[in-house]
Every structure is written in C-alpha cells, then in structure tokens.
Design an enzyme around this catalytic site. Sequence first.
Site, PDB file in Angstrom:
ATOM      1  N   LYS A  72      15.813  11.612  -1.174  1.00 15.93           N
ATOM      2  CA  LYS A  72      16.343  11.726  -2.545  1.00 15.93           C
ATOM      3  C   LYS A  72      17.803  12.158  -2.503  1.00 15.93           C
ATOM      4  O   LYS A  72      18.178  12.995  -1.676  1.00 15.93           O
ATOM      5  CB  LYS A  72      15.493  12.747  -3.314  1.00 15.93           C
ATOM      6  CG  LYS A  72      15.782  12.828  -4.811  1.00 15.93           C
ATOM      7  CD  LYS A  72      14.846  13.833  -5.482  1.00 15.93           C
ATOM      8  CE  LYS A  72      15.050  13.895  -6.989  1.00 15.93           C
ATOM      9  NZ  LYS A  72      14.114  14.861  -7.644  1.00 15.93           N
ATOM     10  N   SER A 147      11.545  13.120 -11.567  1.00 18.11           N
ATOM     11  CA  SER A 147      12.868  12.596 -11.358  1.00 18.11           C
ATOM     12  C   SER A 147      13.048  11.906 -10.005  1.00 18.11           C
ATOM     13  O   SER A 147      14.032  11.204  -9.813  1.00 18.11           O
ATOM     14  CB  SER A 147      13.881  13.736 -11.455  1.00 18.11           C
ATOM     15  OG  SER A 147      13.663  14.685 -10.423  1.00 18.11           O
ATOM     16  N   SER A 171       8.471  16.620 -10.281  1.00 15.54           N
ATOM     17  CA  SER A 171       9.249  15.427  -9.930  1.00 15.54           C
ATOM     18  C   SER A 171       8.840  14.715  -8.655  1.00 15.54           C
ATOM     19  O   SER A 171       9.369  13.639  -8.370  1.00 15.54           O
ATOM     20  CB  SER A 171      10.734  15.773  -9.837  1.00 15.54           C
ATOM     21  OG  SER A 171      11.260  15.857 -11.122  1.00 15.54           O
TER      22      SER A 171
HETATM   23  N1  GLN Z   1      10.481  16.420 -15.406  1.00 14.69           N
HETATM   24  C1  GLN Z   1      10.790  17.799 -15.206  1.00 14.69           C
HETATM   25  C2  GLN Z   1      12.138  18.114 -15.764  1.00 14.69           C
HETATM   26  O1  GLN Z   1      12.727  17.248 -16.311  1.00 14.69           O
HETATM   27  C3  GLN Z   1      10.703  18.117 -13.768  1.00 14.69           C
HETATM   28  C4  GLN Z   1      11.941  17.846 -13.021  1.00 14.69           C
HETATM   29  C5  GLN Z   1      11.807  18.136 -11.565  1.00 14.69           C
HETATM   30  O2  GLN Z   1      10.738  18.468 -11.060  1.00 14.69           O
HETATM   31  N2  GLN Z   1      12.912  18.046 -10.880  1.00 14.69           N
HETATM   32  O3  GLN Z   1      12.621  19.201 -15.691  1.00 14.69           O
END
Ligand code: GLN
Length: 478
Positions: A72, A147, A171
């Site tokens: 990532k 994400s 994410s």
């Molecule tokens: N979807 C969650 C957020 O927007 C989790 C993001 C993540 O785990 N990086 O904060």
Amino acid sequence: MTYAEFRQRRLRGEVRCRQVVEEFLHRIAEHSALNAFITVVPELALQAAEESDARFDAGQARPLEGCVVAVKDNISTRGIRTTCASRMLENFIPVYDATAVARLKQAGAILIGKTNMDEFAMGSSNEHSAFGAVRNPHNPAYVPGGSSGGSAVAVAAQLCHVALGSDTGGSVRQPAAFCGVVGFKPSYGRISRYGLVAFASSLDQIGIFAHTVEDVAGVLDVISGHDPYDATTLPEPPTRTPLAEDFSVAELHVGTMPQALLEECHPDVRAAYDRCVAALRAAGAHIKPVELPFSHVWVPTYYVIATAEASSNLARYDGIRYGFRAPVEEGEDVIAATRTSGFGAEVKRRIMIGTYVLSAGYYDAYYRKALKARRLIAEAYAQIFTTAHVLLLPTSPVPPFRLGERLEDPVAMYLADFFTVSANLAGIPAINVPAGVSSEGLPLGMQLQAPYGADVRLLQYAHACARLWGGGEALEPR
Ligand code: GLN
C-alpha cells in the site's frame, strides 16, 4: 496461485521466479483499468527475481523467497515514491524502508509495486484517491472497498501473491471482504508501524492480504515482532504459526451477535451469516450468542478518536518541510494555500472534525468522552472472550456497492465500517474470511475477532473456518 503453491513448484524446479514476475507484470498491464497500482517497479522486481532464482538453485531459499508482494502506498519504500494517494506527497521519495518492508526483503520477498488507496487511508470505497478510483475486479462498476482497495484488488486479480495494507478502522478487512480474499489485522503492536505514514496512531496497524490463511501466516511470521524503531510494538519475537490440518472446529466456542443487530444488515449478509453459523454448528462448534452492549457507539467513538489523531498527525504537511508546496505570491499564507490545494475533500473534512473535537470548548464533550467509551468497548470485549474463543461478525453490513453510490453521503460511507472499527478501538486481532457471494454475484466476507495477543490462534481458527465456508477462489477479472 498462492505463494505456498508457487514455492512447492519452484522447489521442484517447475517454474522460475523470473517467469512468475514477468507473468504478474503482464497481468498488471492487462488489468490497468482496475487502477490497483500507483507505481510499478518492473526493473527492481525482475532483478530481485534473478536473485531469488539463484538462491533457489543454490538450495538457500529464505522463508519468503520469490514471494511477489504489493505494498500500500502509505508504507515507506526506500527510493520508491510513496504518495498516500495524495497530491501532498505526489513526488515524495522516502530514504528508508518501513520495518515490515525491510523484513519482507530480508526474507526474500519481491516488491512489485505500490498500490492505490483512499487518500491518507481515509475512506471505505477507494474513491477518495488523487490517482482516481479503484475498481472491483469481480465487476468494475462496483467499489473494491477501502481504504486498502488497491492491495485487495492486486491479490484478488492475481497481480501478485500477497499484499500489505493498513487497517485503522477496517481498511484491510473490508476491502478483503469486497474482493473475496483473506485480510488480517493483527493485535495493536504485533507489527511495527515504523514507516507506516500515520493516520490515527493509536488505531493504525499494517495488515496482510492473501488468497489463503496459510499465506497470511507466512507473511506474519516474517514481519511481526518487536522493533526498536516502534516503541509500541509488543516485546515479543516474530510469531510462529503452525496451521494443523487436523484442527477441529468442534473445540471452538464461537460468540454470535444479537439478532437485532443482524436484522439491520443487508439480507444477503444476513443469509451468509446464518449459513456460516449453521456450518459451524454442523461441524460441532459451540455456538454462544453474546451481547454487544456498546455497539451503538462503535462508529461515533471511532470517528471522534480517528479524526482527532488525524488532525494532529496531518499538521506536518505544511508546504515547508517536505512534500507539496502551493505556488503562492509573496506575503500570502503558504501553509493555508498548500493545505487547501494539496488535500482532497475527505481529508480536509477529517482535519476539521478532528480540530473541532479537540478544541478547548469541546474537548470534554467529544474527545474525552470518546476515550471513556473506548475503554468500555475494550472491557466489553474482554468479557465476551471469557466465554468464547472468537466472535463471529459480518465484515461489512452491506455487500459491495456501486461506484458513486455513497460518495455524496459521508455518514452512509462511515456506516460501512460498522463491524470493523471496534477491533481497532479495542486493539484486538481480526480477520476477514471469504464466505460466498451476494445476489449480485459479488463477494461476501465474514469476520472473526479474538482476544488481544491471540493472533496465532485466530489464524488457526480462521484456517479451519475458511475450509468450512469455502470461497476465496481466485478469479479472472472481467
Ligand atoms: N474506513 C475507515 C475510515 O475511513 C477506516 C480507514 C482505515 O482503516 N484506514 O476511517
């Protein structure tokens, strides 16, 4: 092909690492419309493949020799651009590797590229990227989840063997569910955060995507363990995860969630949950319904703490020290102009919410209260795990949705994290295991959560459940 399968074939001399890297590079180009990668590094990957082939030929293969990994783009890679999918870091080239990346390389893994993501890991659909949205390989009209969508897609579409992501509130698990692969978030402190660009430091963990729990375990055993560069890592050596084929789920006590909560999920998710519980029961597992007394505050607590920490962490992007700088006239405010044009809308929204909940007049009402709620959430989990080995939850309350469907409604987007954020608040390990498909033919995933520190046991349980529930097959993208 999984890494374990590849390794067997390589040891028998049936394939070469170079050939496999070439194949993945070919597939990455062929499936560029999925937009899974921000940067691909063909020369470096081919060079590393030569070295891996030489090691195999000499009978000196390391634990992950020739394992092709996508990382990532918020995880630092020495000499390779690391953008966080933000204009702010579009041209940022780190001078050091994250500990997880350094350990992968030392174990013989081959980095093939950096994957697309929601900007600064904020999002649940991978539509918030300065490099464009990522698409679900099962149907490109649908989101891959976020994400870490690029990493999930890279594994699901067979553009690499395994991938790293980051999980602050789901994410890794949620995009794994949407793409039909395994996605693991370890206990807080199990994997070093050194070199992971900070979003919300008390919640962030690097996580692992693979086709199988076996491949996840292989990577965890290499990248976990104490790191002098991250004072929050557990003072323990790397894990050793044997996955016995004869582990029986009949020994397992599985906590299941209240019916009322299940009824709020999409019918496809409900049906999948019931199927998985039935399969566990038929295999002799002890099913034990549990209460989740604070589930109504999971999402609000997360969005107060995550935004508060983000507003502090992202203050370093000011156009002065490094990264993007807005071309402003003399006398104008460089910092304001840089942030206005360097950050996307979602990141700005989070910084503003975080600044608000930390401000003098609201600190007690929001931030301090969220910290108290967090403690109660963690204590409720500890209570559940006095009677159950694992808690079974859906990974997402809804199946994969279409691109654009939730973009205009941030709260609807935040609710996609309903079942994932609590594990980060409590610091416990959790994993997505593929569990069938939705009525629209898209993947569904179930989540297993375990007590703090029980990462190895969680992988063993997940390995058994994965066999029970089927799924997780690789696919040919449309
Ligand atoms: N979807 C969650 C957020 O927007 C989790 C993001 C993540 O785990 N990086 O904060």
